[in-house]
Design a protein around this motif. Structure first.
Motif, PDB file in Angstrom:
ATOM      1  N   LEU A 118      -9.408   2.696  -2.023  1.00 21.82           N
ATOM      2  CA  LEU A 118     -10.852   2.691  -2.408  1.00 21.82           C
ATOM      3  C   LEU A 118     -11.408   1.304  -2.203  1.00 21.82           C
ATOM      4  N   PRO A 119     -12.530   1.125  -2.015  1.00 21.10           N
ATOM      5  CA  PRO A 119     -13.106  -0.449  -1.760  1.00 21.10           C
ATOM      6  C   PRO A 119     -13.382  -1.304  -3.122  1.00 21.10           C
ATOM      7  N   LEU A 120     -13.112  -2.511  -2.929  1.00 26.22           N
ATOM      8  CA  LEU A 120     -13.444  -3.140  -4.248  1.00 26.22           C
ATOM      9  C   LEU A 120     -14.530  -4.022  -4.202  1.00 26.22           C
ATOM     10  N   VAL A 180      -3.620  -4.793 -12.612  1.00 28.67           N
ATOM     11  CA  VAL A 180      -4.181  -3.535 -12.669  1.00 28.67           C
ATOM     12  C   VAL A 180      -3.925  -2.827 -14.050  1.00 28.67           C
ATOM     13  N   ILE A 181      -5.176  -2.291 -14.448  1.00 27.97           N
ATOM     14  CA  ILE A 181      -5.052  -1.703 -15.763  1.00 27.97           C
ATOM     15  C   ILE A 181      -5.705  -0.235 -15.852  1.00 27.97           C
ATOM     16  N   PRO A 182      -5.013   0.666 -15.901  1.00 30.35           N
ATOM     17  CA  PRO A 182      -5.656   2.234 -16.473  1.00 30.35           C
ATOM     18  C   PRO A 182      -6.391   2.182 -17.481  1.00 30.35           C
ATOM     19  N   ILE A 207     -13.110   0.085 -11.514  1.00 29.39           N
ATOM     20  CA  ILE A 207     -13.083   1.153 -10.441  1.00 29.39           C
ATOM     21  C   ILE A 207     -13.215   2.409 -11.455  1.00 29.39           C
ATOM     22  N   TYR A 208     -14.527   3.151 -11.138  1.00 25.89           N
ATOM     23  CA  TYR A 208     -14.644   4.450 -12.163  1.00 25.89           C
ATOM     24  C   TYR A 208     -14.159   5.609 -11.388  1.00 25.89           C
ATOM     25  N   LEU A 209     -13.268   6.495 -11.896  1.00 24.74           N
ATOM     26  CA  LEU A 209     -12.574   7.631 -11.293  1.00 24.74           C
ATOM     27  C   LEU A 209     -12.936   8.755 -12.545  1.00 24.74           C
ATOM     28  N   PRO A 210     -14.166   9.520 -12.528  1.00 28.85           N
ATOM     29  CA  PRO A 210     -14.315  10.460 -13.441  1.00 28.85           C
ATOM     30  C   PRO A 210     -13.526  11.802 -13.155  1.00 28.85           C
ATOM     31  N   MET A 255      -3.898  -0.414  -7.645  1.00 27.83           N
ATOM     32  CA  MET A 255      -3.234  -1.174  -6.818  1.00 27.83           C
ATOM     33  C   MET A 255      -3.277  -0.864  -5.513  1.00 27.83           C
ATOM     34  N   ASP A 256      -3.669   0.246  -4.890  1.00 29.54           N
ATOM     35  CA  ASP A 256      -3.862   0.323  -3.441  1.00 29.54           C
ATOM     36  C   ASP A 256      -5.210  -0.250  -2.959  1.00 29.54           C
ATOM     37  N   ALA A 257      -6.325  -0.275  -3.942  1.00 27.04           N
ATOM     38  CA  ALA A 257      -7.538  -1.075  -3.664  1.00 27.04           C
ATOM     39  C   ALA A 257      -7.346  -2.625  -3.297  1.00 27.04           C
TER      40      ALA A 257
END
Length: 355
Positions: A16-18, A29-31, A92-95, A109-111
């Motif tokens: 995903l783009p940052l 990185v924090i979920p 990063i918003y992932l609804p 992490m991938d971002a």
């Protein structure tokens, strides 16, 4: 890392783009799911730790919630970050995210990985934390150089103090239970003798890519990822207790701290693997050598019958013959291949089988 290998990873795992104001060398990185009330304390602890390192380290907050869940807290935190209430935090918003916390960790992490070039990977570090976790002020000062040197760390931890004596006693018992398991694995000679806690590890970017990236599972993603790291690179256990996870009881996952502590609070015991099982494991691992692994029969005859029964049940005979047929002739190749096959998960199954 070779450009070809890195490009292959990015094709398989499109990042995903940052959208960050300035490029940083490393990333935390924090979920974050439904943790508006605890995120501020975590962010404050990170800022205090920043004071002890000159490196520029970004915080990537992967704000998410599963399908059908209440999104109020997630939306509120996302908007607070966007208006600058938490300076330097990149959201990063992932609804309606499926895949649990593993999917959230992987996305963040991938971002970060996607902002790097192949030549930068060996000089960049990803720190894994949770949104209700605190860290010591010297966390970055200690963890960063050790991760750059070793490639990946399993970091020492102790839970935050609980709100009452009974809860605290349960936390203490659970930590002792985890420590006993790792210590007994170490005594037996297992290369998988390390804690696997999602908020208590750090990994160099090239090691992350070699391991195939974070695993996506509803639970246990940290175990499977760190096992992959141990297979493909090196995982170093850092004993310093620099990370303090939350002691809260949670029903989000089927196993782990929350369910274990809840069980202890109900006066139920956690099932311990008997010492005798570890003694058999030690006998098996002591039998591992380039010579004994030259054939299935030679290896199996050198271990106890009950252990040989497990190996045959797991399909070792066919698997090992195939491995030998394709193994390069170099020193240590057989031992390395054995420990890749007899990994942390098979070790746990072996111990349960003996129990």
């Amino acid at each position: 890392m070779r450009e070809f290998d890195f490009a292959k990873y990015l094709r398989k795992n499109p990042p995903l783009p940052l959208n960050w104001p300035e490029r940083c060398r490393h990333a935390v990185v924090i979920p974050v799911y439904n943790e508006l009330s605890t995120f501020a304390a975590t962010d404050h602890a990170i800022r205090q730790a920043y004071k002890h390192t000159p490196e520029k380290i970004a915080v990537i907050a992967v704000i998410n919630y599963p399908p059908g869940a209440d999104k109020t807290e997630s939306e509120k935190l996302y908007n607070l970050i966007r208006i600058g209430v938490f300076p330097g935090v990149v959201p990063i918003y992932l609804p309606e995210l499926t895949g649990g916390v593993g999917a959230a960790r992987k996305a963040g992490m991938d971002a970060f990985i996607g902002t790097l070039s192949a030549g930068e990977l060996e000089k960049r570090v990803i720190f894994s934390l949770d949104a209700d976790t605190l860290i010591e002020r010297n966390y970055f000062e200690k963890v960063l150089p050790e991760t750059l040197y070793h490639g990946a760390l399993s970091i020492g931890f102790s839970h935050q103090r609980a709100g009452d004596a009974l809860h605290q006693a349960a936390i203490d018992r659970y930590e002792a239970y985890l420590d006993r398991y790792v210590e007994k694995l170490r005594w037996a000679g297992s290369p998988y003798a390390f804690h696997t806690v999602g908020s208590a590890f750090a990994v160099r970017a090239d090691v992350y890519v070699k391991a195939g990236g974070m695993k996506v599972r509803q639970a246990g993603e940290d175990f499977y990822f760190l096992q992959a790291v141990a297979k493909t690179s090196q995982l170093y256990p850092l004993a310093d207790k620099l990370v303090h996870p939350s002691p809260r009881i949670s029903a989000r996952v089927p196993f782990g701290t929350g369910p274990a502590v809840a069980k202890l609070l109900r006066n139920e015991e956690l099932k311990e693997i008997p010492d005798g099982a570890f003694a058999v494991l030690k006998t098996v691992l002591d039998n591992v050598s380039e010579n004994t692994l030259s054939s299935v029969e030679k290896f199996l005859i050198g271990i106890p019958a009950v252990a040989a029964e497990f190996f045959l049940k797991e399909g070792f005979a066919g698997a090992w013959k195939s491995i030998l047929a394709n193994l390069p002739e170099r020193p240590g190749a057989r031992c390395g291949a054995f420990h890749e096959w007899f990994d942390g998960l098979k070790t746990l199954r072996f111990l349960h089988f003996l129990s």
